[in-house]
Design a protein around this motif. Structure first.
Motif, PDB file in Angstrom:
ATOM      1  N   MET A 185       0.915  -1.205  -0.126  1.00  0.00           N
ATOM      2  CA  MET A 185      -0.584  -0.188   0.623  1.00  0.00           C
ATOM      3  C   MET A 185       0.441   1.474   0.191  1.00  0.00           C
ATOM      4  O   MET A 185       0.591   2.032  -0.569  1.00  0.00           O
ATOM      5  CB  MET A 185      -1.290   0.735   1.825  1.00  0.00           C
ATOM      6  N   LYS A 186       2.478   1.204   0.354  1.00  0.00           N
ATOM      7  CA  LYS A 186       2.625   1.711   0.059  1.00  0.00           C
ATOM      8  C   LYS A 186       3.927   2.967  -0.725  1.00  0.00           C
ATOM      9  O   LYS A 186       3.233   3.894  -0.733  1.00  0.00           O
ATOM     10  CB  LYS A 186       4.002   2.113   1.561  1.00  0.00           C
ATOM     11  N   GLY A 187       3.492   1.746  -1.433  1.00  0.00           N
ATOM     12  CA  GLY A 187       4.140   2.210  -2.689  1.00  0.00           C
ATOM     13  C   GLY A 187       3.120   2.825  -3.407  1.00  0.00           C
ATOM     14  O   GLY A 187       3.016   3.699  -4.111  1.00  0.00           O
ATOM     15  N   ALA A 188       1.715   2.181  -3.726  1.00  0.00           N
ATOM     16  CA  ALA A 188       1.009   2.560  -4.106  1.00  0.00           C
ATOM     17  C   ALA A 188      -0.212   3.602  -3.685  1.00  0.00           C
ATOM     18  O   ALA A 188      -0.092   4.460  -4.958  1.00  0.00           O
ATOM     19  CB  ALA A 188      -0.776   1.157  -3.587  1.00  0.00           C
ATOM     20  N   PHE A 189       0.329   4.176  -3.117  1.00  0.00           N
ATOM     21  CA  PHE A 189      -0.249   5.298  -2.301  1.00  0.00           C
ATOM     22  C   PHE A 189       1.640   6.354  -2.636  1.00  0.00           C
ATOM     23  O   PHE A 189       0.592   7.401  -3.042  1.00  0.00           O
ATOM     24  CB  PHE A 189      -0.191   5.663  -0.572  1.00  0.00           C
ATOM     25  N   GLU A 190       2.376   5.929  -2.559  1.00  0.00           N
ATOM     26  CA  GLU A 190       3.322   7.021  -3.327  1.00  0.00           C
ATOM     27  C   GLU A 190       2.696   7.355  -4.460  1.00  0.00           C
ATOM     28  O   GLU A 190       2.977   8.462  -5.377  1.00  0.00           O
ATOM     29  CB  GLU A 190       4.706   6.044  -3.309  1.00  0.00           C
ATOM     30  N   GLU A 191       2.476   7.002  -5.219  1.00  0.00           N
ATOM     31  CA  GLU A 191       2.368   6.901  -6.560  1.00  0.00           C
ATOM     32  C   GLU A 191       0.766   7.215  -6.949  1.00  0.00           C
ATOM     33  O   GLU A 191       0.747   8.291  -7.823  1.00  0.00           O
ATOM     34  CB  GLU A 191       1.698   4.890  -7.591  1.00  0.00           C
ATOM     35  N   VAL A 192       0.120   7.339  -6.208  1.00  0.00           N
ATOM     36  CA  VAL A 192      -1.271   7.976  -6.504  1.00  0.00           C
ATOM     37  C   VAL A 192      -1.116   9.221  -5.834  1.00  0.00           C
ATOM     38  O   VAL A 192      -1.492   9.877  -6.596  1.00  0.00           O
ATOM     39  CB  VAL A 192      -2.432   7.554  -4.735  1.00  0.00           C
ATOM     40  N   ARG A 193      -0.397   9.733  -4.864  1.00  0.00           N
ATOM     41  CA  ARG A 193      -0.051  10.944  -4.845  1.00  0.00           C
ATOM     42  C   ARG A 193       1.098  11.721  -6.116  1.00  0.00           C
ATOM     43  O   ARG A 193       0.964  12.607  -6.384  1.00  0.00           O
ATOM     44  CB  ARG A 193       0.884  11.461  -3.767  1.00  0.00           C
ATOM     45  N   THR A 194       1.768  10.970  -6.956  1.00  0.00           N
ATOM     46  CA  THR A 194       2.528  11.853  -7.829  1.00  0.00           C
ATOM     47  C   THR A 194       1.659  12.279  -8.603  1.00  0.00           C
ATOM     48  O   THR A 194       1.522  13.282  -9.277  1.00  0.00           O
ATOM     49  CB  THR A 194       3.141  10.665  -8.648  1.00  0.00           C
ATOM     50  N   GLN A 195       1.056  11.090  -8.887  1.00  0.00           N
ATOM     51  CA  GLN A 195      -0.797  11.657 -10.460  1.00  0.00           C
ATOM     52  C   GLN A 195      -1.460  12.576  -9.786  1.00  0.00           C
ATOM     53  O   GLN A 195      -1.606  13.037 -10.636  1.00  0.00           O
ATOM     54  CB  GLN A 195      -1.508  10.385 -10.289  1.00  0.00           C
ATOM     55  N   ILE A 196      -1.808  12.486  -8.680  1.00  0.00           N
ATOM     56  CA  ILE A 196      -2.565  13.974  -7.991  1.00  0.00           C
ATOM     57  C   ILE A 196      -1.949  15.146  -8.864  1.00  0.00           C
ATOM     58  O   ILE A 196      -2.533  15.795  -9.222  1.00  0.00           O
ATOM     59  CB  ILE A 196      -2.543  14.046  -7.014  1.00  0.00           C
ATOM     60  N   SER A 197      -0.360  15.288  -8.068  1.00  0.00           N
ATOM     61  CA  SER A 197       0.080  16.884  -8.946  1.00  0.00           C
ATOM     62  C   SER A 197      -0.015  16.219  -9.743  1.00  0.00           C
ATOM     63  O   SER A 197       0.256  17.499 -10.337  1.00  0.00           O
ATOM     64  CB  SER A 197       1.775  16.038  -7.867  1.00  0.00           C
ATOM     65  N   GLU A 198       0.516  15.872 -10.826  1.00  0.00           N
ATOM     66  CA  GLU A 198       0.610  15.461 -12.323  1.00  0.00           C
ATOM     67  C   GLU A 198      -0.331  16.141 -12.669  1.00  0.00           C
ATOM     68  O   GLU A 198      -0.398  16.941 -13.656  1.00  0.00           O
ATOM     69  CB  GLU A 198       1.375  14.313 -12.826  1.00  0.00           C
ATOM     70  N   MET A 199      -2.002  15.677 -12.266  1.00  0.00           N
ATOM     71  CA  MET A 199      -3.058  16.189 -12.709  1.00  0.00           C
ATOM     72  C   MET A 199      -3.413  17.498 -12.235  1.00  0.00           C
ATOM     73  O   MET A 199      -4.421  18.832 -13.444  1.00  0.00           O
ATOM     74  CB  MET A 199      -4.003  15.026 -11.624  1.00  0.00           C
ATOM     75  N   ASN A 200      -2.883  17.707 -11.168  1.00  0.00           N
ATOM     76  CA  ASN A 200      -3.167  19.363 -10.840  1.00  0.00           C
ATOM     77  C   ASN A 200      -2.386  20.870 -10.851  1.00  0.00           C
ATOM     78  O   ASN A 200      -2.457  21.639 -11.919  1.00  0.00           O
ATOM     79  CB  ASN A 200      -2.423  19.445  -9.557  1.00  0.00           C
ATOM     80  N   THR A 201      -0.994  20.198 -11.621  1.00  0.00           N
ATOM     81  CA  THR A 201      -0.376  20.880 -12.679  1.00  0.00           C
ATOM     82  C   THR A 201      -0.731  21.043 -14.040  1.00  0.00           C
ATOM     83  O   THR A 201      -0.896  22.294 -14.916  1.00  0.00           O
ATOM     84  CB  THR A 201       1.306  20.110 -12.571  1.00  0.00           C
ATOM     85  N   PHE A 202      -1.395  20.335 -14.325  1.00  0.00           N
ATOM     86  CA  PHE A 202      -1.657  19.802 -15.645  1.00  0.00           C
ATOM     87  C   PHE A 202      -2.839  21.083 -15.957  1.00  0.00           C
ATOM     88  O   PHE A 202      -3.447  21.704 -16.923  1.00  0.00           O
ATOM     89  CB  PHE A 202      -1.865  18.334 -16.255  1.00  0.00           C
ATOM     90  N   VAL A 203      -4.161  20.724 -15.208  1.00  0.00           N
ATOM     91  CA  VAL A 203      -5.388  21.471 -14.819  1.00  0.00           C
ATOM     92  C   VAL A 203      -4.682  22.999 -14.518  1.00  0.00           C
ATOM     93  O   VAL A 203      -5.030  23.711 -15.759  1.00  0.00           O
ATOM     94  CB  VAL A 203      -6.355  21.027 -13.975  1.00  0.00           C
TER      95      VAL A 203
END
Length: 584
Positions: A185-203
């Motif tokens: 779950m730690k690895g999965a959560f790190e990937e989630v936070r990375t993708q949230i950051s990428e999405m926020n930047t793009f939007v």
């Protein structure tokens, strides 16, 4: 990959120190909650064994009342535990958010040259919000569940150690499954936070630049890019859901099998009239197993919340640990400058291997209006950035009134310098607040008087609400010329010793040019002024004109002197702008 970072966790706990009383109180409520939760099944056992089957009505009502009081106390303990834990979490993230914002406010401009705004917004808003879950949904919940399990085990051993051993035999399976689950779950959560950051930047970038997207008909292309980013975000969350889908059924199966063994073995003991087992034990044990395994199952879930918060905290601390802030080593408070500015052998580059300014030597005397001209990329705006210490020079020295600008505190230095930029930034606020920048020392009457002197009062009074008119985000409700006038007003009311106009008249239409020229004359009167411009018509009357080319001062003098130089840079620029224009 470590499932739990002790060093990071210890750092997070540092923020609980100002709230030590509340922190300890939450722990106390957790202890009380575990005691009351473990006491209820034991009271039920006694009621069944001592009052129900023996048909003893004398103490039955008393025991029911005692059980009701225990339940009420458990509810109260649960309320205060949850309320204080969430309250503590919100106060902690308030402190971290304030610290982070202050840290961001002191970064050098070079930091913002390479860090996406969307990423920083994510760190300041959603990542910090996730930290609160460490305390509201993670740490204290885990402590409470562990205490509850410990208290239940004590009661279970006291009642019947044989049945309790059956429960303990199932523990290694759940502990191992929980451990594997935490790591995954730690690895999965790190990937989630990375993708949230990428999405926020793009939007954030596309919404801000929506005019460009639509002007160049990029809607479909940007739509496809967003679909790809959104897909990656979905994949990251699906991985998270997948691990949850595996773990919790395993936990439920182990719990159900354990309960089955308890009922089977307990029934055999009762039927055989085992002295260690009474009828109430089975009732109590079925309750205890539910209470015991539910926290164990929830610990993994709460650990997820904690992991998400710790991953977010790690990202926030990465920003807090970044030492890209401007070094405010100055000890002197800048006085009201006379305005003598000197650049001595100044060398600077935005990149280490590429110098933008090369051995610049420049003298500006107090009260002078000095224009800096040159082709795009010559280094004109860089001089302004260095004077305000937005960037630090590689070598050389910049001084004001004979003192190195590094000797002054940043705050006092910048208070003495006002800058009017070409790209005026206005906040989503009133015109008055955009002029004063919420400086309470500047009164409304001072703003009105300044607007009259600048020539902006008439247009402001024509707006609904006048000085209280909300210009919306980035001043979208005003024209570029009106925004420029607000910027001139902002500079004027700050009463600077040094004024800088950086391409401040390049976006002005013919109708507002007279107002802007009046504003410029008012602002530059009796103060040292530096004017950067592409339009040479705005700098003809400057006391001195400095010509830059590829980071080097190639010419200095007034307008007439520079026109006398054969094949001079300034003369070529002048002829390109004026003579060719007249021929056309």
């Amino acid at each position: 990959m470590k499932a739990f970072d002790k060093k990071l966790f210890k750092r997070i706990l540092e923020y609980t120190k100002p709230y030590k009383f509340r922190y300890n109180s939450v722990i106390i409520w957790a202890i009380l909650l575990s005691i009351f939760a473990a006491l209820r099944p034991y009271l039920l056992k006694n009621i069944i064994d001592d009052y129900v089957f023996p048909k003893n009505n004398n103490g039955f009502v008393i025991m029911l009342t005692l059980m009701g009081i225990t339940l009420l106390l458990e509810v109260l303990a649960q309320f205060y535990f949850v309320y204080w834990a969430n309250w503590l979490g919100q106060d902690i993230i308030k402190d971290i958010r304030i610290k982070l914002f202050k840290h961001l406010s002191n970064f050098k401009m070079s930091y913002y040259d390479h860090e996406p705004v969307g990423k920083l917004v994510t760190r300041t808003v959603s990542d910090i919000e996730a930290i609160a879950r460490i305390f509201s949904q993670g740490l204290f919940m885990i402590i409470s569940d562990l205490m509850k399990m410990f208290a239940i085990l004590i009661f279970m051993f006291y009642m019947n150690w044989k049945l309790t051993m059956i429960v303990l035999f199932s523990m290694p399976i759940l502990i191992y499954a929980t451990r594997v689950f935490q790591i995954k779950m730690k690895g999965a959560f790190e990937e989630v936070r990375t993708q949230i950051s990428e999405m926020n930047t793009f939007v954030q970038e596309r919404v801000t630049g929506m005019k460009i997207v639509q002007l160049f008909t990029r809607e479909d292309i940007e739509y496809e890019k967003f679909k790809e980013i959104n897909h990656k975000h979905r994949v990251a969350w699906v991985k998270n859901v997948w691990y949850n889908s595996i773990f919790f059924p395993i936990a439920d199966i182990v719990t159900s099998l354990t309960l089955s063994f308890i009922i089977y073995y307990g029934a055999i003991l009762v039927l055989n009239h085992d002295p260690f087992t009474e009828k109430g034990d089975l009732f109590a044990y079925t309750m205890y197993i539910a209470i015991f395994f539910t926290p164990l199952r929830q610990i993994a879930d709460k650990f997820n919340e904690m992991q998400m918060g710790m991953i977010a905290a790690n990202r926030v601390f990465e920003v807090l640990d970044d030492n890209s802030h401007s070094e405010d080593s100055g000890t002197k408070t800048a006085p009201d400058f006379e305005g003598n500015i000197e650049f001595k052998n100044v060398v600077f580059g935005y990149k280490k291997e590429e110098d933008v300014l090369k051995n610049i030597n420049l003298n500006i005397n107090k009260g002078q209006t000095v224009a800096i001209v040159g082709a795009t990329g010559a280094g004109k705006s860089t001089i302004i950035n260095l004077l305000n210490r937005f960037y630090e020079i590689k070598s050389g020295e910049i001084s004001i009134d004979g003192h190195n600008i590094n000797e002054y505190t940043l705050e006092s230095l910048r208070k003495q310098i006002a800058v009017v930029l070409q790209d005026v930034f206005l906040f989503a606020d009133t015109i008055h607040n955009n002029i004063t920048l919420n400086n309470s020392d500047i009164s409304r009457q001072e703003v009105i008087n300044a607007a009259k002197e600048i020539g902006a009062h008439e247009f402001i009074m024509s707006l609904p609400g006048n000085y209280d008119y909300d210009v919306k985000e980035r001043g979208i409700m005003l024209s570029s010329g009106q925004r420029q006038l607000i910027a001139f007003l902002r500079a004027y009311v700050s009463n600077p010793s040094i004024l800088i106009l950086d391409e401040a008249t390049s976006s002005i239409d013919a109708y507002l040019e007279e107002l802007i020229q009046k504003a410029t004359d008012t602002l530059t009167k009796n103060r040292t002024s530096i004017v950067i411009a592409h339009r040479l018509a705005t700098v003809i009357n400057a006391d001195k004109i400095v010509v830059l080319d590829k980071g080097i001062v190639v010419e200095e003098g007034n307008h007439n002197q520079l026109l006398q130089k054969e094949n001079g840079f300034y003369k070529k620029l002048y002829e390109a702008q004026f003579i060719n224009h007249e021929e056309i």
